[in-house]
Design an enzyme around this catalytic site. Sequence first.
Site, PDB file in Angstrom:
ATOM      1  N   ASP A  63      -4.837 -19.411 -20.371  1.00 35.81           N
ATOM      2  CA  ASP A  63      -3.555 -18.927 -19.844  1.00 35.81           C
ATOM      3  C   ASP A  63      -2.635 -20.013 -19.272  1.00 35.81           C
ATOM      4  O   ASP A  63      -2.054 -19.840 -18.186  1.00 35.81           O
ATOM      5  CB  ASP A  63      -3.807 -17.858 -18.770  1.00 35.81           C
ATOM      6  CG  ASP A  63      -4.522 -16.644 -19.307  1.00 35.81           C
ATOM      7  OD1 ASP A  63      -4.848 -16.619 -20.508  1.00 35.81           O
ATOM      8  OD2 ASP A  63      -4.785 -15.711 -18.526  1.00 35.81           O
ATOM      9  N   LYS A  90      -4.721 -11.643 -24.982  1.00 41.44           N
ATOM     10  CA  LYS A  90      -5.522 -10.671 -24.233  1.00 41.44           C
ATOM     11  C   LYS A  90      -4.627  -9.852 -23.304  1.00 41.44           C
ATOM     12  O   LYS A  90      -3.450 -10.175 -23.124  1.00 41.44           O
ATOM     13  CB  LYS A  90      -6.592 -11.383 -23.396  1.00 41.44           C
ATOM     14  CG  LYS A  90      -6.053 -12.298 -22.302  1.00 41.44           C
ATOM     15  CD  LYS A  90      -7.172 -13.069 -21.643  1.00 41.44           C
ATOM     16  CE  LYS A  90      -6.691 -14.009 -20.546  1.00 41.44           C
ATOM     17  NZ  LYS A  90      -6.185 -13.314 -19.345  1.00 41.44           N
ATOM     18  N   CYS A 124      -8.578 -15.534 -13.948  1.00 42.93           N
ATOM     19  CA  CYS A 124      -8.886 -15.542 -15.380  1.00 42.93           C
ATOM     20  C   CYS A 124      -9.882 -16.625 -15.777  1.00 42.93           C
ATOM     21  O   CYS A 124     -10.718 -16.405 -16.657  1.00 42.93           O
ATOM     22  CB  CYS A 124      -7.598 -15.675 -16.186  1.00 42.93           C
ATOM     23  SG  CYS A 124      -6.512 -14.232 -15.995  1.00 42.93           S
TER      24      CYS A 124
END
Length: 235
Positions: free
Chosen positions: A18, A129, A177
């Site tokens: 990310d 995702k 994450c």
Amino acid sequence: MTTADRPSEFRPALLVVDMQEDFCPPNGSLAVTDGRDVIPVINTLLANPTFTTRIATKDWHPPSHISFAANHPPPNNVPFTSHTTIINPYNPSETYDTRLWPIHCVQGTPGAELVPELDQSLLDEIVEKGMDDRVEMYSCFHDPFESPRVSDSGLVEKLKGKDVTHVYVVGLAMDYCVKCSAVDACKAGFKVYVVEEGTKAVDPGAWGEVMKELEGYGVSVVGMGGKEMAWLDKA
């Protein structure tokens, strides 16, 4: 450091979690403090030829995503402060609590793009995702539900299909994450390393607690000067 003590079976993968505009200063809606500072470390790792595969992940949320505080009624819709209970749409007995966030990484918006300083030419694949608006999915592998799973990226199968044995994890954010992705990689049977210089936390004060949590699952937090990094040196 040398490669002398490297495991005999060593096919490492790099997961870049990310590294998106919305998670980085100065303009990210959910900017992690000093989030951009990790990019040089990540690019150095991306350029290492020892990795079997290099995969970046992206939050890729619909505007209706359940993690957005704006999608909940007041007064319990304050970003960073409020929480909500997420219910498995296929099994109401399975639930978990999640923190609510500002709107971020909405599909097709500039904030959802990987930061331009990241050397994307070295990536083998990008995995999206968080596309199911009913569940929070910090992990780049799957949501937290088990009976049954609601959303799965297929990343475990991708890594196993390449005979990966070890997974190195960097990116944002260490306490969400990155942590969840590392734990799920470990549960899937990989030996997992979070590279300390390659990640930053949403809540910097939680760093020590998260490190203990990771170690409790069998994930190692390593530094760039550690032996696990020397294993990446083919010389």
